[in-house]
Design a protein around this motif. Structure first.
Motif, PDB file in Angstrom:
ATOM      1  N   SER A 147      23.464   3.833  -9.979  1.00 20.10           N
ATOM      2  CA  SER A 147      22.704   4.712  -9.687  1.00 20.10           C
ATOM      3  C   SER A 147      22.954   5.373  -8.268  1.00 20.10           C
ATOM      4  N   GLU A 204      16.965  18.740 -14.244  1.00 18.99           N
ATOM      5  CA  GLU A 204      17.714  18.492 -13.082  1.00 18.99           C
ATOM      6  C   GLU A 204      18.078  19.965 -12.158  1.00 18.99           C
ATOM      7  N   HIS A 220      19.142  13.586  -6.466  1.00 14.70           N
ATOM      8  CA  HIS A 220      19.005  12.370  -6.757  1.00 14.70           C
ATOM      9  C   HIS A 220      17.805  12.386  -7.561  1.00 14.70           C
ATOM     10  N   ARG A 221      17.766  11.400  -8.530  1.00  8.98           N
ATOM     11  CA  ARG A 221      16.329  11.253  -9.270  1.00  8.98           C
ATOM     12  C   ARG A 221      15.587  10.469  -8.304  1.00  8.98           C
ATOM     13  N   ASP A 222      14.180  10.743  -8.116  1.00  8.58           N
ATOM     14  CA  ASP A 222      13.414   9.805  -7.499  1.00  8.58           C
ATOM     15  C   ASP A 222      13.505   8.198  -8.195  1.00  8.58           C
ATOM     16  N   ASN A 250       9.768   8.763 -13.081  1.00  8.24           N
ATOM     17  CA  ASN A 250      10.112  10.061 -13.287  1.00  8.24           C
ATOM     18  C   ASN A 250       9.398  11.095 -13.225  1.00  8.24           C
ATOM     19  N   GLY A 308       9.733  13.407  -9.991  1.00 13.10           N
ATOM     20  CA  GLY A 308      11.022  14.404 -10.123  1.00 13.10           C
ATOM     21  C   GLY A 308      12.219  14.082  -9.282  1.00 13.10           C
ATOM     22  N   TRP A 309      12.530  14.834  -8.607  1.00 12.47           N
ATOM     23  CA  TRP A 309      13.795  14.732  -7.996  1.00 12.47           C
ATOM     24  C   TRP A 309      13.970  14.689  -6.331  1.00 12.47           C
TER      25      TRP A 309
END
Length: 385
Positions: A131, A204, A215-217, A221, A224-225
């Motif tokens: 990740s 994305e 980056h993804r949080d 989910n 978000g980002w």
């Protein structure tokens, strides 16, 4: 989804609008509806097959939400009604938020991964292998929360994003444990800015060629980002930071020293294990003994949970006790509150009883009704009465 920049909306701003959130498709629809001749001409092929979200925030007049709802109805081709009701704490449709409350430290050097592995609650190997982002906490030797943060992979370096008020505390703690490790710690908060991007059915963010890291949080989910942008690249931060806090309050996610009290809060009461923030298989870390024992016994009586109150509450509710209406017994404490949405540390078994009704008292001495619920993202078996 393509993010817009300041120059793309200057015409709308000049006509007295404030911006909530929008992407290219919605911006083009707005341009068509308002007949603005100076709007930027985008390549239609970039958005040829994209569908406009059905519940998308749009530009609004600064004096209210009426025009936003009318324009939204026109774009969606449905009848507009000014009598629609807004839920007490609705989830945000789509938002881009500049997180001014965050700071960023850069950890560089050949030992940065092995150094953090023995300190933080999560397994740093996930960041190096699987990740680009990792949620974790740093605990005291007694197993209490010292601080929480998100780590990002940046080449061979690690970026640590935390609450700005804890920047010096974290740097001091890291330097205390560094000893002879080959690790350099630098504050890069002036060089990199942090953004949160979240909303319904989020793709994305498309920021190619802009020098922005996506980056993804790593917690949920629904959060978000995260975008890390050079300070010279100002994204269109179209909503206030309180929108981000209200969004995570609606989800029941706490963060920072006001909600995870330093040297007082327990990590599992902060739902650390439910937010992908701890590894019980990686080996030793500071505060591991109490955390592992609590996890394996399975006894976690209190948890951070979402709460809701009336929107017109006049006084401050942070740190106020939450009590049962039937007995006046205290069952928790409110940790954060924005616009009727907040999080509180509550006794799960008592507040989730069907017969339980709750209240609190604000700073003016006024009694305020409180509601809570079991978050949808909690795994089966957690918080089930």
């Amino acid at each position: 989804m393509k993010l817009l920049f300041q120059k793309d909306v200057h015409v709308l701003l000049g006509k007295g609008y404030c911006y909530d959130t929008l992407n290219v498709d919605m911006f083009k629809s707005m341009c068509k509806f308002q007949n603005l001749a100076h709007c930027r001409n985008y390549n239609a092929n970039q958005n040829k097959n994209k569908q406009i979200p059905t519940n998308h925030n749009m530009l609004t007049k600064s004096n209210g939400n009426f025009l936003r709802d009318k324009l939204k109805a026109e774009v969606e081709g449905r009848k507009f009604s000014s009598e629609s009701q807004t839920p007490l704490c609705p989830l945000q449709d789509f938002s881009v938020v500049r997180l001014a409350s965050k700071s960023i430290l850069r950890l560089s050097g050949v030992d940065n991964y092995s150094f953090l592995q023995g300190l933080i609650t999560n397994d740093i190997d996930h960041l190096s292998q699987n990740s680009t982002s990792l949620y974790s906490q740093l605990l005291t030797i007694k197993g209490r929360v010292l601080c929480d943060f998100i780590l990002y992979k940046d080449g061979d370096d690690i970026l640590l994003e935390s609450d700005v008020t804890q920047k010096e505390l974290i740097a001091k703690a890291l330097k205390k444990y560094k000893i002879r490790k080959k690790v350099q710690i630098h504050d890069v908060s002036d060089e990199l800015l942090s953004y949160a991007v979240f909303g319904c059915q989020m793709e994305e963010p498309d920021v190619q060629g802009l020098g922005v890291a996506v980056h993804r949080d790593p917690r949920l989910n629904e959060l978000g980002w995260r975008l890390l942008a050079p300070s010279s690249t100002m994204l269109n931060s179209v909503t206030d930071e309180t929108v981000y806090h209200r969004h995570r309050y609606r989800l029941g996610v706490g963060e920072g020293p006001l909600e995870h009290l330093p040297e007082k809060s327990l990590p599992l009461e902060c739902n650390l294990h439910l937010l992908n923030g701890v590894s019980f298989n990686k080996g030793c870390f500071i505060g591991q003994e109490l955390t592992s024992r609590t996890h394996h016994t399975g006894v976690i009586r209190k948890r951070i949970m979402p709460v809701e109150t009336t929107l017109d509450c006049p006084g401050n509710l942070v740190s106020a006790d939450v009590k049962l209406c039937s007995t006046d017994k205290s069952v928790g404490t409110i940790r954060g509150m924005v616009g009727g949405c907040g999080v509180a540390l509550l006794r799960v078994a008592e507040v989730l009883k069907p017969s339980a009704t709750l209240y609190t008292t604000d700073s003016n001495g006024e009694k305020v009704d409180v509601k809570t619920r079991r978050p949808d993202w909690w795994p089966d078996g957690v918080g089930v009465i």
